[in-house]
Scaffold this active site. Structure first.
Site, short mmCIF file in Angstrom:
data_model
loop_
_atom_site.label_atom_id
_atom_site.label_comp_id
_atom_site.label_asym_id
_atom_site.label_seq_id
_atom_site.Cartn_x
_atom_site.Cartn_y
_atom_site.Cartn_z
CE1 TYR A 138 -0.55 4.79 1.68
CE2 TYR A 138 -3.07 4.92 0.85
CZ TYR A 138 -2.46 4.71 0.83
OH TYR A 138 -2.16 3.21 0.65
CE LYS A 196 -4.59 3.66 3.50
NZ LYS A 196 -4.30 2.65 2.88
CD GLU A 252 -1.77 -5.64 3.93
OE1 GLU A 252 -3.08 -5.32 3.92
OE2 GLU A 252 -0.93 -5.57 4.29
CG LEU A 291 -3.40 -0.84 6.36
CD1 LEU A 291 -1.91 -0.15 7.03
CD2 LEU A 291 -3.36 -0.45 4.83
#
Lengths: 295, 295
Positions: free
Chosen positions: B33, B147, B180, B206
C-alpha cells in the site's frame, strides 16, 4: 449447484462473497483464521480449532463474532448447502470495517467469513506422495502463537520452496533451529529413533491443532514424543520426517535441502501416526485432550 | 455527492467498494500500500510514493497493475470525482484473487484499490498539537523495507500507545535501539543539537518518503542530518523530537514515556523543517531528490 459462502450473517454464492476494502482484514491483516478438515462429513478436531480461534482473537482483543454454538451451526449449514463430504472449511474473523486508522476503532463488530473447499483424503495415496522440504530463514514476527492473516512471510517462504520444486519450507530461527513449516509443524524421528518436535513455548511457533491431537494420540498409544528444537543439520540425518497440519494432515518428508531422509519413502512411525490420526479424525470419538489454555 | 472509490478498473460508490474474500490481500496480507497526501489539490511527493510502490511490489514479484502514467490518471480522476482539495489517497495493490494457496498462484492479475480521505493541513494547529510517544518492543518481521499490509504488529503497537493516552509508539528493536514509529519515522535533535534519524540500511526500517524529502530539503538548506540509531534513553534527553509520515507530516513530540522533551512544545528545528516541508509539498517544485533505487 453453486458453491455457497457465509459472509457476515448471509449465505451467498461464492463468487459474490466479498468484504469492504476498509475491512481491517484487508487493510491491516487485523484478523484471525482457522482451517478445519471435513472428512466423511465429520469436522476433524473441531473443538481444538475453535479453542484456538477464541484464543487468537482474545490475544487481539477481538470479540468472538457469535457464540461457539452458533459457529458450529453455521459450519454445519455451510457443509449442508454445499453438499460437502470431504474438504475443508476456512473461516476468518476480522476486527471489522472502519475508516482506516491503525488503532482499534470503537463501536464496530467483527467481520466473519466462512468458505469451503473440496478435497480428498486418501491415506494410501498421501503416504506415497512423499514431499520435498527446503529450509529458509524465518522472517516472521515474534507472536507466532497468534494465527493471524499477516501471512506474507509464510507466503514468501512457501514460494521459495516452490521455486526449488519443494512442497514446504521449514523456517530457521535466529538461533539456527527449525521453528516450523510455512503452513505446518515439523517433526523428525531422530538418529536414536525418538519422535521429536519443537516445543511451543515463548510464542516461537504456532500450537498446531493436529500437533496437539498427535500428542494426545501418542500419549494414549504410549509413543514417546521428545519436545526439543532441532537444527537442519540434524534433520538431514533423521530416520524419518513429516509435517502435520489441518488439511495436509501427516505429510511424509523424503528429502530436506537435497538430503534424502531414510530410504526416501514414508517411514514406519510416520505411517503409524498417520493411521492413528485418520482413525481419530474420521471415525473415532476424540481421545482425552487437554483443552486450549487461553492464558 | 457520494464518495467515490476506485476498484479494479471501476469507479464505484465508496460503500460498494469491495474485494472478494479470496483476494490475497484479505487472506494473506499479500499486498502493498501507499498513502499520498493531497494538499491544495497537489499530490505531495507523488513520485516518491510511486517509486516506493513499484519497489515494494517488485520485492514481492507482483506486477504493477497498470503503467505509472495510468496510475497518475486514476489518482487525478478520483480526486476530481470526489472534489477533493485536501486529504489523502490510499492505494493498495494485492497479488490478486485465487483459490487459497500460500504459494503465488499462476495466471492472475493484481487487484488495485484506491480510496480517498478528507483531511485538513493547518500547519500552525499541528505545531501546537504536540504529541505523546511511548516505546514498545518491535515485534515485526525482518523485511520492514517492504510496505506491505501485514500491519498487525503496527496495529498492536499503535493501540498500546493509545491505551496509554499516546499518539504514537516508537518501537525498540532487539539491540535496544528505536527502529521507527508504528506509522512514521522517528527523529530527535540530540543533546549536541544534531538532527538525528536512523539509517534505512539492512531492511530494519521503512524508507519513508517524507523522510527522504526532509533529507533532500536539509541538503538544500545545508542542515546536517546524522543518520545513526538512538536509544529510548537518549531520546528522553533530546532537545526536540518529531515524527515524519505522509499524512501526519511533521508531528512534534513533547513527551516520550513520560519524559518531557525540551519545553514540551514544538522545537525550533522541528518547526523549521515543518515549514520547509509544507512549502515543498504545497507549492514548490520538488527539490532535486535521489530516485528510489529498486535494488
Amino acid at each position: 449447484m453453486p458453491r455457497i459462502a457465509y459472509v457476515n450473517g448471509r449465505y451467498v454464492p461464492h463468487a459474490q462473497a466479498s468484504v469492504h476494502v476498509e475491512d481491517r482484514g484487508f487493510q491491516f491483516a487485523d484478523s484471525i483464521y482457522e482451517v478445519i478438515a471435513l472428512m466423511n462429513g465429520r469436522l476433524a478436531d473441531e473443538e481444538g480449532h475453535l479453542d484456538r480461534l477464541e484464543r487468537s482473537l482474545s490475544e487481539l482483543r477481538i470479540a468472538l463474532p457469535m457464540p461457539r454454538k452458533s459457529i458450529r451451526i453455521v459450519m454445519r449449514e455451510l457443509v449442508r448447502r454445499n453438499r460437502l463430504k470431504n474438504g475443508s472449511i476456512y473461516m476468518q474473523v476480522t476486527r471489522g470495517q472502519a475508516q482506516r486508522d491503525f488503532k482499534f476503532p470503537k463501536g464496530i463488530s467483527p467481520s466473519f467469513v466462512m468458505i469451503v473447499y473440496n478435497a480428498t483424503y486418501d491415506t494410501e495415496a498421501r503416504k506415497k506422495a512423499v514431499k520435498k522440504v527446503v529450509t529458509v530463514p524465518d522472517l516472521r514476527w515474534k507472536r507466532r502463537d497468534i494465527k493471524s492473516t499477516a501471512l506474507l512471510p509464510q507466503v514468501l517462504a512457501k514460494q521459495a520452496a516452490a521455486d526449488k520444486g519443494a512442497y514446504e519450507a521449514w523456517m530457521i530461527d535466529d538461533d539456527g533451529y527449525i521453528s516450523e513449516g510455512s503452513s505446518s509443524n515439523a517433526w523428525i524421528v531422530d538418529g536414536k529413533g525418538n519422535l521429536v518436535t519443537r516445543p511451543t513455548a515463548n510464542n516461537r511457533i504456532l500450537k498446531g491443532v493436529t500437533r496437539n491431537a498427535l500428542q494426545a494420540l501418542c500419549k494414549r498409544e504410549k509413543i514417546k514424543i521428545i519436545e526439543r528444537a532441532f537444527t537442519a543439520k540434524e534433520a538431514y540425518k533423521a530416520k524419518e520426517a513429516f509435517t502435520s497440519s489441518a488439511t495436509a494432515l501427516i505429510a511424509p518428508v523424503g528429502e530436506i535441502d537435497g538430503h534424502k531422509i531414510g530410504n526416501g519413502k514414508c517411514g514406519k512411525i510416520t505411517a503409524k501416526l498417520f493411521d492413528l490420526y485418520m482413525d481419530y479424525a474420521r471415525d473415532n470419538p476424540p481421545p482425552q485432550q487437554e483443552r486450549w489454555n487461553p492464558k
